[in-house]
Design a protein around this motif. Sequence first.
Motif, mmCIF file in Angstrom:
data_model
loop_
_atom_site.group_PDB
_atom_site.id
_atom_site.type_symbol
_atom_site.label_atom_id
_atom_site.label_comp_id
_atom_site.label_asym_id
_atom_site.label_seq_id
_atom_site.Cartn_x
_atom_site.Cartn_y
_atom_site.Cartn_z
ATOM 1 N N SER A 105 1.063 -1.062 -0.290
ATOM 2 C CA SER A 105 0.051 0.136 0.009
ATOM 3 C C SER A 105 1.290 1.293 -0.078
ATOM 4 C CB SER A 105 -0.934 0.138 1.107
ATOM 5 O OG SER A 105 -0.032 0.658 2.283
ATOM 6 N N GLY A 106 -0.482 2.023 -0.311
ATOM 7 C CA GLY A 106 0.897 3.827 -0.485
ATOM 8 C C GLY A 106 2.050 3.802 1.017
ATOM 9 N N ALA A 107 0.930 3.452 2.672
ATOM 10 C CA ALA A 107 1.559 3.932 3.460
ATOM 11 C C ALA A 107 2.274 3.194 3.674
ATOM 12 C CB ALA A 107 0.549 4.198 5.087
ATOM 13 N N GLU A 108 2.411 2.094 3.406
ATOM 14 C CA GLU A 108 3.537 0.711 4.162
ATOM 15 C C GLU A 108 4.929 1.380 3.275
ATOM 16 O OE1 GLU A 108 3.290 -3.501 4.115
ATOM 17 O OE2 GLU A 108 1.030 -2.757 3.650
ATOM 18 N N SER A 138 -0.202 18.255 3.317
ATOM 19 C CA SER A 138 0.388 16.722 1.981
ATOM 20 C C SER A 138 -0.843 15.666 2.650
ATOM 21 C CB SER A 138 1.643 16.683 2.882
ATOM 22 O OG SER A 138 1.627 16.651 4.134
ATOM 23 N N PHE A 139 -0.523 14.617 2.101
ATOM 24 C CA PHE A 139 -1.032 13.351 2.902
ATOM 25 C C PHE A 139 -0.295 11.949 2.281
ATOM 26 C CE2 PHE A 139 -3.426 9.681 2.255
ATOM 27 C CZ PHE A 139 -4.740 9.500 3.201
ATOM 28 N N HIS A 140 -0.180 11.608 3.376
ATOM 29 C CA HIS A 140 0.986 10.545 3.257
ATOM 30 C C HIS A 140 0.497 8.971 3.945
ATOM 31 C CE1 HIS A 140 3.993 12.817 1.904
ATOM 32 N NE2 HIS A 140 4.108 14.274 2.806
ATOM 33 N N GLY A 141 -1.240 9.383 4.246
ATOM 34 C CA GLY A 141 -1.064 7.692 4.720
ATOM 35 C C GLY A 141 -2.066 7.437 6.067
ATOM 36 N N MET A 190 7.899 14.891 0.039
ATOM 37 C CA MET A 190 6.466 14.788 -0.602
ATOM 38 C C MET A 190 6.055 14.887 -1.631
ATOM 39 S SD MET A 190 9.185 18.600 -1.767
ATOM 40 C CE MET A 190 9.529 18.512 -3.655
ATOM 41 N N GLU A 191 4.782 14.942 -2.468
ATOM 42 C CA GLU A 191 4.775 15.119 -3.376
ATOM 43 C C GLU A 191 4.239 16.080 -4.149
ATOM 44 O OE1 GLU A 191 -0.029 13.983 -2.546
ATOM 45 O OE2 GLU A 191 1.024 15.147 -0.453
ATOM 46 N N LEU A 192 4.425 15.921 -5.719
ATOM 47 C CA LEU A 192 4.959 16.740 -6.650
ATOM 48 C C LEU A 192 4.303 17.363 -7.211
ATOM 49 C CD1 LEU A 192 7.461 15.259 -8.184
ATOM 50 C CD2 LEU A 192 7.511 16.662 -6.508
ATOM 51 N N ILE A 223 10.331 11.456 -2.601
ATOM 52 C CA ILE A 223 9.503 11.788 -3.452
ATOM 53 C C ILE A 223 7.874 10.714 -3.362
ATOM 54 C CG2 ILE A 223 8.118 12.670 -5.759
ATOM 55 C CD1 ILE A 223 10.142 14.222 -4.868
ATOM 56 N N ASP A 224 6.905 10.954 -3.190
ATOM 57 C CA ASP A 224 5.683 10.564 -2.369
ATOM 58 C C ASP A 224 4.933 10.726 -4.209
ATOM 59 O OD1 ASP A 224 3.244 9.283 -2.130
ATOM 60 O OD2 ASP A 224 2.521 10.018 -0.038
ATOM 61 N N GLU A 225 4.704 9.541 -4.874
ATOM 62 C CA GLU A 225 4.218 8.831 -5.827
ATOM 63 C C GLU A 225 3.925 8.851 -5.548
ATOM 64 O OE1 GLU A 225 5.703 10.370 -9.296
ATOM 65 O OE2 GLU A 225 7.483 10.904 -9.130
ATOM 66 N N VAL A 226 2.803 8.056 -4.306
ATOM 67 C CA VAL A 226 1.288 7.219 -4.157
ATOM 68 C C VAL A 226 0.487 7.539 -5.186
ATOM 69 C CG1 VAL A 226 -0.508 5.979 -2.958
ATOM 70 C CG2 VAL A 226 2.701 6.451 -2.307
ATOM 71 N N GLN A 227 0.252 8.408 -5.930
ATOM 72 C CA GLN A 227 -0.907 9.034 -6.513
ATOM 73 C C GLN A 227 -0.461 9.181 -7.706
ATOM 74 O OE1 GLN A 227 -5.289 11.929 -5.746
ATOM 75 N NE2 GLN A 227 -4.369 10.690 -4.253
ATOM 76 N N THR A 228 0.814 10.249 -8.112
ATOM 77 C CA THR A 228 0.615 10.360 -9.089
ATOM 78 C C THR A 228 1.914 9.359 -10.056
ATOM 79 O OG1 THR A 228 3.284 11.184 -8.328
ATOM 80 C CG2 THR A 228 1.183 13.325 -8.649
ATOM 81 N N ALA A 252 2.137 3.583 -5.311
ATOM 82 C CA ALA A 252 1.029 2.078 -4.835
ATOM 83 C C ALA A 252 0.474 2.405 -5.863
ATOM 84 C CB ALA A 252 0.830 1.883 -3.560
ATOM 85 N N LYS A 253 -1.392 2.695 -5.572
ATOM 86 C CA LYS A 253 -2.047 3.095 -6.142
ATOM 87 C C LYS A 253 -2.407 2.572 -7.410
ATOM 88 C CE LYS A 253 -4.500 6.777 -3.461
ATOM 89 N NZ LYS A 253 -3.511 7.736 -2.724
ATOM 90 N N GLY A 254 -1.590 3.017 -8.486
ATOM 91 C CA GLY A 254 -2.371 2.426 -9.298
ATOM 92 C C GLY A 254 -0.429 1.518 -9.495
HETATM 93 C C1 LIG Z 1 -3.510 7.461 -1.763
HETATM 94 C C2 LIG Z 1 -1.963 8.507 -0.756
HETATM 95 C C3 LIG Z 1 -0.982 7.392 0.444
HETATM 96 C C4 LIG Z 1 -1.844 6.271 0.882
HETATM 97 O O1 LIG Z 1 -2.273 5.303 0.293
HETATM 98 P P1 LIG Z 1 -2.498 3.779 0.977
HETATM 99 O O2 LIG Z 1 -2.580 2.890 -0.236
HETATM 100 O O3 LIG Z 1 -4.309 4.289 1.112
HETATM 101 O O4 LIG Z 1 -1.961 3.631 2.577
HETATM 102 C C5 LIG Z 1 -0.147 8.309 0.249
HETATM 103 N N1 LIG Z 1 0.209 9.112 -0.056
HETATM 104 C C6 LIG Z 1 -0.209 9.750 -1.197
HETATM 105 C C7 LIG Z 1 0.106 11.039 -2.478
HETATM 106 C C8 LIG Z 1 -1.890 8.855 -1.439
HETATM 107 O O5 LIG Z 1 -2.458 9.454 -2.140
#
Ligand SMILES: *Cc1c(COP(=O)(O)O)cnc(C)c1O
Length: 393
Positions: A105-108, A138-141, A190-192, A223-228, A252-254
């Motif tokens: 997952s992203g948080a992990e 920001s959002f990181h999990g 950071m997220e870009l 760089i947190d690219e969980v969404q980007t 993560a996500k995609g």
């Molecule tokens: C969704 C998201 C997370 C968390 O991901 P999970 O898979 O829900 O843990 C972390 N960082 C960013 C930028 C996100 O968009």
Amino acid sequence: MSNFDLIKEKDESYVAHTYGRFPVAIKEGKGALCKDFDGKEYIDFSSGIGVNSLGFCDEGWVSAVTKQLTTLQHISNLYYTEPCTNAAKLLCEKTGMKKVFFSNSGAESNEGAIKCARKYSFEKYGEGRNKVITLVNSFHGRTVTTLAATGQDVFHKYFYPFTEGFVYAEANNIDALKNALDGSVCAVMMELIQGEGGVMPLDKAYVKEVEALCKENDIILIIDEVQTGVGRTGELFCFQNYDITPDIVTTAKGIGGGLPLGCVMFGEKTETVFGPSDHATTFGGNPVATAGAEYILNTMDEKFLGEVKAKGEYMREKILTMPHVEGIDGLGLMMGIRLSDGIKSADVVKKGIEYGALLLTAKAKVRLLPPLNIRYEEIDKGLEALEKALGDM
Ligand SMILES: *Cc1c(COP(=O)(O)O)cnc(C)c1O
């Protein structure tokens, strides 16, 4: 009772009430189109929040995943498997990063990144150099540590004590970052383009300066690219739009296309920080999930990414002519529509469902994260619903 009412009643009885759900149960989907239990159709401009990068049940992805599923669904990380190594190789070759750790997952993934930055600093500089600067908004999990990393006060309640060692600097303000930078800092994360924070892109000049400051002070740039990540912005990873070389990239996500998968990518500085037993997970790198990732990464060549950009442009042009639209932020197929006239994004999303489009909010904006292989007919149909929803406001 209708199918939907039965599902809703069961859900309310047995599933923890952690989500405010829309009054829809999705039954099946193909491409960017899905159907509920009454047969009503929806164009999906959400991809399950950026997860279904190739839409619902993409044939190639399904066949890669099911082939692996019927061959070997799991073995522990005590053994080598082929899909995991193939996906890691593709990620490194396509990004210039050096090593990959797979999570779920992203948080992990962000937890792994923070651990790596702290270990790097501890081994080189000893105790007391462990702070991570993250950005306001920001959002990181949702784990206790990644909540602490998240630069929004609304997330910092109830669950005390949070993990120590996070400081927040205003985004796009280089002086704020310099002020936070002292001898106790080991990383900047950071997220870009801040996703949950409202599709807020960082300025290129700011990001370049942050990169330079990190290099100068031997601070790990995460760089947190969980969404980007994974094609969303028209490059495989958003940092490739910014012309920087991060020390760690998380995603993560995609990457799993709908299966739970995340990863931490390490650069030259960080590739050897983790040794055996420093970090681990039971499911991470699961053969089925990584077989899907391998397929997705192979699909996302230059041509595919060019189409993501073109489709993003096409959508922007049309949306800008719609009522109550002030502007659109974001890159590629990550869009945040700024609304005028005090219109609430949540109201537009609710209306969108009535007209047959699944939309998202990101704070005050309507956020769109369509599948990256969405077809133009599907785009047009979804935009029609969006326009009707906006017209009703
Ligand atoms: C969704 C998201 C997370 C968390 O991901 P999970 O898979 O829900 O843990 C972390 N960082 C960013 C930028 C996100 O968009």
